[in-house]
Design a protein around this motif. Structure first.
Motif, PDB file in Angstrom:
ATOM      1  N   ALA A 195      -2.775  -5.876   9.028  1.00 39.80           N
ATOM      2  CA  ALA A 195      -2.949  -6.193   7.437  1.00 39.80           C
ATOM      3  C   ALA A 195      -1.461  -5.669   7.006  1.00 39.80           C
ATOM      4  O   ALA A 195      -0.610  -4.835   7.619  1.00 39.80           O
ATOM      5  N   TYR A 196      -1.288  -6.028   5.726  1.00 40.23           N
ATOM      6  CA  TYR A 196      -0.190  -5.611   5.311  1.00 40.23           C
ATOM      7  C   TYR A 196       0.220  -4.162   5.080  1.00 40.23           C
ATOM      8  O   TYR A 196       1.434  -3.553   4.981  1.00 40.23           O
ATOM      9  N   ALA A 197      -0.974  -3.290   4.905  1.00 41.30           N
ATOM     10  CA  ALA A 197      -0.620  -2.035   4.896  1.00 41.30           C
ATOM     11  C   ALA A 197       0.013  -1.384   6.246  1.00 41.30           C
ATOM     12  O   ALA A 197       0.780  -0.403   6.274  1.00 41.30           O
ATOM     13  N   GLU A 198      -0.532  -2.052   7.101  1.00 45.56           N
ATOM     14  CA  GLU A 198       0.263  -1.809   8.348  1.00 45.56           C
ATOM     15  C   GLU A 198       1.511  -2.210   8.434  1.00 45.56           C
ATOM     16  O   GLU A 198       2.561  -1.450   9.274  1.00 45.56           O
ATOM     17  N   LEU A 199       1.996  -3.645   8.225  1.00 45.84           N
ATOM     18  CA  LEU A 199       3.252  -3.757   8.029  1.00 45.84           C
ATOM     19  C   LEU A 199       4.199  -3.131   7.304  1.00 45.84           C
ATOM     20  O   LEU A 199       5.358  -2.967   7.538  1.00 45.84           O
ATOM     21  N   ARG A 200       3.707  -2.609   6.259  1.00 48.95           N
ATOM     22  CA  ARG A 200       4.635  -1.817   5.350  1.00 48.95           C
ATOM     23  C   ARG A 200       5.100  -0.257   6.067  1.00 48.95           C
ATOM     24  O   ARG A 200       5.847   0.040   5.599  1.00 48.95           O
TER      25      ARG A 200
END
Length: 308
Positions: free
Chosen positions: A76-81
């Motif tokens: 998820a993008y929160a993880e990629l951030r």
């Protein structure tokens, strides 16, 4: 000839970072090429590899493992951030190859809309060459539909206007994009043409992953090349230029070593634009050679050296 910053100018800042794109604008490049993919929760993110790149990616403060590379599509993008991608990992081939990069800690994997907003805030002319990044060997399943739809929606919502071009090695993605948004400019990208031959890839050319090259050549020799989107150049007497013109493309985006007088003439015959891409090209004579053949643009990791 326009100079496009390859992955934002990956020879000067870590590729596909906001630091790279900002630097390319300051150096006077005409635009920047970048790669887009979908995160697990459907965000359009800017990252070249299908997986987190261990050569410059730290996840929660620790370098990403070379043996357990997490896929962008699984995060998820929160993880990629939580990834810091601004510094090269010492001792890697990437760090040695791109030895002029200025590391910038704190860089995060950006969203496409982050890059668009940066570009709009810093320049009224700088444009983006957005590569639709999907596996060409899976082209028959059209894996790019959602990515194309969301990419077009973002440039529309963010008001980028016509300051973008789509490119892809999977031509089906480009014909689909033009059907969804008539007037979209497209550059039809090709791998080094030597990859389709029988000989080992030339040492002076970009080196492909051996297993992927074998699969690519096998499909090509069997007459099954779905990445051409139904416009296989072998079906056209004048090859690539004619095939791209028939597909409605605006330019042939070829590997710089493939930019020849023969191909330049074919482009003229079909009223096509011609652009060249490169990886880690530092030879000004080669840049001048491509320019002398009438190329409209060249994509470089070191844009500041040639913008004049």
């Amino acid at each position: 000839m326009l100079v496009i910053a390859h992955r934002g100018g990956g020879g000067l800042r870590v590729e596909n970072t906001l630091a790279a794109f900002g630097n390319a604008i300051r150096l006077g490049a005409a635009g920047a090429e970048l790669d887009v993919r979908l995160s697990a929760d459907g965000e359009v993110v800017v990252h070249h590899d299908a997986c987190l790149n261990p050569a410059y990616c730290r996840y929660r403060g620790r370098w990403v493992s070379r043996t357990d590379r997490k896929r962008i599509a699984d995060l998820a993008y929160a993880e990629l951030r939580e990834c810091d991608i601004g510094r090269r990992r010492t001792g890697t081939r990437y760090a040695d190859k791109f030895d002029l990069v200025q590391d910038v800690d704190g860089e995060r994997i950006p969203l496409l809309r982050d890059v668009v907003r940066l570009v709009k805030s810093e320049s009224d002319r700088f444009f983006l060459v957005i590569e639709i990044k999907t596996p060409v060997l899976q082209a028959a399943s059209q894996p790019w539909r959602t990515l194309v739809d969301k990419t077009l929606a973002i440039v529309e919502t963010e008001g980028l206007g016509d300051r973008f071009t789509l490119c892809s090695f999977d031509w089906g993605a480009l014909t689909y994009a033009m059907a969804q948004r008539p007037g979209t400019t497209t550059w039809f990208t090709t791998q080094p043409l030597s990859w389709y031959g029988d000989a080992p890839a030339s040492e002076v050319d970009l080196q492909p992953v051996t297993a992927s090259l074998i699969k690519l050549r096998t499909k090509y020799r069997m007459g099954s090349a779905p990445w051409f989107g139904g416009y296989d150049p072998r079906d056209f007497s004048d090859g690539y230029a004619e095939a791209i013109a028939a597909a409605g493309g605006h330019a042939w985006f070829m590997y710089h070593r493939d930019y020849s007088s023969e191909h330049a003439s074919a482009l003229l015959r079909h009223g096509m634009g011609g652009c060249a891409w490169s990886v880690n090209l530092r030879d000004p004579d080669e840049v001048r050679r491509v320019a002398s053949l009438g190329a409209d643009a060249i994509c470089l990791d070191y844009p500041g050296s040639y913008t004049a």
